[in-house]
Design a protein around this motif. Sequence first.
Motif, PDB file in Angstrom:
ATOM      1  N   ILE A  22      72.348  71.061  44.763  1.00 38.57           N
ATOM      2  CA  ILE A  22      72.561  70.994  46.213  1.00 38.57           C
ATOM      3  C   ILE A  22      71.756  69.853  46.828  1.00 38.57           C
ATOM      4  CG2 ILE A  22      72.253  72.225  48.390  1.00 38.57           C
ATOM      5  CD1 ILE A  22      74.583  73.236  46.746  1.00 38.57           C
ATOM      6  N   SER A  23      70.509  69.689  46.400  1.00 37.28           N
ATOM      7  CA  SER A  23      69.666  68.608  46.930  1.00 37.28           C
ATOM      8  C   SER A  23      70.244  67.248  46.586  1.00 37.28           C
ATOM      9  CB  SER A  23      68.241  68.742  46.378  1.00 37.28           C
ATOM     10  OG  SER A  23      67.675  69.981  46.737  1.00 37.28           O
ATOM     11  N   ALA A  24      70.751  67.091  45.359  1.00 32.55           N
ATOM     12  CA  ALA A  24      71.338  65.814  44.956  1.00 32.55           C
ATOM     13  C   ALA A  24      72.595  65.509  45.773  1.00 32.55           C
ATOM     14  CB  ALA A  24      71.664  65.850  43.463  1.00 32.55           C
ATOM     15  N   VAL A  25      73.422  66.517  46.018  1.00 27.28           N
ATOM     16  CA  VAL A  25      74.633  66.301  46.809  1.00 27.28           C
ATOM     17  C   VAL A  25      74.272  65.898  48.236  1.00 27.28           C
ATOM     18  CG1 VAL A  25      76.651  67.446  47.802  1.00 27.28           C
ATOM     19  CG2 VAL A  25      76.054  67.838  45.409  1.00 27.28           C
ATOM     20  N   LEU A  26      73.311  66.612  48.845  1.00 28.98           N
ATOM     21  CA  LEU A  26      72.903  66.283  50.209  1.00 28.98           C
ATOM     22  C   LEU A  26      72.297  64.888  50.292  1.00 28.98           C
ATOM     23  CD1 LEU A  26      71.323  69.673  51.376  1.00 28.98           C
ATOM     24  CD2 LEU A  26      73.501  68.679  52.081  1.00 28.98           C
ATOM     25  N   LEU A  27      71.470  64.535  49.323  1.00 25.14           N
ATOM     26  CA  LEU A  27      70.873  63.203  49.305  1.00 25.14           C
ATOM     27  C   LEU A  27      71.945  62.130  49.171  1.00 25.14           C
ATOM     28  CD1 LEU A  27      68.301  61.495  49.300  1.00 25.14           C
ATOM     29  CD2 LEU A  27      68.213  61.785  46.804  1.00 25.14           C
ATOM     30  N   GLY A  28      72.941  62.382  48.293  1.00 27.57           N
ATOM     31  CA  GLY A  28      74.031  61.423  48.145  1.00 27.57           C
ATOM     32  C   GLY A  28      74.831  61.254  49.427  1.00 27.57           C
TER      33      GLY A  28
END
Length: 269
Positions: A22-28
């Motif tokens: 989830i953090s990687a998706v939001l950061l992307g």
Amino acid sequence: MMNAIEKQLFAKPRMNSYIYVISAVLLGLIIWSLFVIDFGSMEESGWAIAQNILLGIVTPDLDFLLDFTTQGVMYLLVETIAIAFLGTILGAMLAIPFAFLSASNVVPKPVAFITRLLLIFIRTVPSLVYGLMFVRVAGQGPFTGVLTITLVSIGMLAKLFVDAIEDLDTSIFESMTSIGCTTFEKIRFGIIPQLIAMFLSIGIYRFDMNLREASILGLVGAGGIGAPLIFAMNAYRWNEVGSILIGLVILILIVELWSNYMRNKLVRG
């Protein structure tokens, strides 16, 4: 005892991989959004206009701000309140039957489904689009603003009213039936006492939102203070812009405090 607690603690499912994804998706998404922003399109004139607006707020035209004639800020603010208030009242009155027709515990499910589709369609269209449509039908002026606010309010109020209706305590109806109450008595003493406070609280909340809507609708000629604001900005009269913005901020703050107080009183009894 401690061993049982520790065992239960270690038995808790690990969510690390889920959090990382989830953090990687939001950061992307954030990085992708930053690439879309084009700061080069900000011209020097744009920054100058922003400075002039801030300067107008700091040095407003007090004569225009305190003018009680039909062309002054005070009169236009009162007109904006009137548009929002009347539109909210009419919208709430029309939303109540739609809400009952949308409640699956009151009407058959096909009827509730069709009514909810209609309300979704009403909520889909933005208020400015409704305003432009009603300007063509009823002409420019406060009446157009009232019609727009009424229609916009129906969709959202009916949705919130449905949630309150579906949370009704229906066990009381069985007791009232056993003592021979009529349908009117069931509505009067069984339904209304449970819903009146919630409906009023929702209506006050919507009035708070409609006040902002009424301010914007003036941009399309639907009455209120929005039209003088856009005219002042187009004419580069920044002192008048500052006066209008100050009046709007004060008005919205007062209504916000009042609505919060009234809603707390209603919810807490």
